[in-house]
Scaffold this motif. Structure first.
Motif: not given
Length: 228
Positions: A48-53, A39-42
Motif C-alpha cells: 500500500x504505497x500511499x502509507x509508505x511515508x 523492514x515492515x515499512x518496506x
C-alpha cells in the motif's frame, strides 16, 4: 515505602497480569526495533504505497501494525506475519529476563496467586522466550495480541478480559504490572489495578500521571511485595 504500598494493592489480588516487553524481557535488545520497523515499512510500501511515508516516520514496529488496517486486510495479514516472525527471532537474541522478573513470577506462584502474561507481542514470541529460559511453567496462561486485530492491543482492555475469563477471575481481583501508559490505561478500563514499572527514568512521571496505583523502578520490588 513502595513495598508496603504494593503489598496493600496486592492484598486483594488473586491474579497478577505481567506485560511482557519490559517487565519480563527486553524484546528488541539484540535486534533493534528500528531495524524491524524499517523492514515492515518496506512491506507497507509494497502492499500500500500511499502509507509508505507514514510508516517510515516511526521506529516502533507496533505502530506500523496499528497503521496497517488503513491498507486493508491483506496489509494487516502481511504485517502481522512479518512482525511475529521478527519478534520470535528477536527473543532468541534478547538476552536474559529482566532483573527481578523471574523472582516476581516465582513469588506470585508461591503466594498462591496466578501469573498471566498479557502482551501486545505475539503469544508465539512470549512462549519462545519463556521456553528458552525455562520459565514458562511459572505462568498459568499467555495472552498475546489478538491475531490480525491490532485495534484490540492495549490500551484496549481486550487481552485483560480474555486473561480474566481464562482463569474464571473478576478483573477487579487482578493487577497488571506494565511499563507503558497504555498498560495503565488498559488495566483501568478493565477495572483492574495497575503497577507501573519505570524501566527508564522518564517513565516515573509518565506512569504516575497516567494514574498507576504505584510506580516502581525495578521488578525486584514487585517480587518483595508479593512475598510479603
Amino acid at each position: 515505602m513502595a513495598t508496603e504500598n504494593l503489598a496493600a494493592i496486592l492484598s486483594g489480588c488473586n491474579t497478577v497480569f505481567f506485560d511482557f516487553d519490559g517487565p519480563i524481557c527486553d524484546v528488541f535488545a539484540g535486534m533493534p526495533a528500528n531495524q524491524v520497523a524499517t523492514e515492515l515499512a518496506h512491506l507497507v510500501e509494497k502492499h500500500h504505497p500511499a502509507l509508505t511515508e507514514e510508516a517510515r516516520e516511526t521506529d516502533d514496529p507496533m505502530e506500523i501494525l496499528r497503521l496497517s488496517p488503513q491498507g486493508g486486510e491483506a496489509l494487516i495479514a502481511a504485517v502481522e506475519e512479518a512482525l511475529t516472525k521478527a519478534e520470535v527471532a528477536a527473543v532468541t537474541v534478547a538476552g536474559n529476563p529482566t532483573d527481578g522478573a523471574v523472582a516476581a513470577l516465582e513469588a506470585t506462584r508461591k503466594s498462591g496467586r496466578s501469573a498471566v502474561i498479557v502482551s501486545n507481542n505475539s503469544a508465539e514470541c512470549v512462549r519462545e522466550f519463556m521456553r528458552r529460559h525455562e520459565i514458562l511453567h511459572l505462568v498459568h496462561e499467555v495472552v498475546g495480541r489478538a491475531h490480525e486485530k491490532p485495534e484490540l492491543m492495549k490500551p484496549s482492555p481486550h487481552s485483560l478480559f480474555v486473561a480474566a475469563e481464562l482463569l474464571s477471575e473478576e478483573p477487579s481481583r487482578c493487577v497488571l504490572v506494565g511499563d507503558s501508559v497504555t498498560d495503565v490505561e488498559a488495566a483501568h478500563r478493565a477495572g483492574s489495578r495497575a503497577i507501573g514499572y519505570a524501566n527508564k527514568p522518564p517513565k516515573l512521571l509518565s506512569l504516575a500521571e497516567a494514574g498507576a496505583d504505584e510506580v516502581v523502578s525495578d521488578m525486584l520490588t514487585v517480587a518483595q511485595a508479593l512475598a510479603s
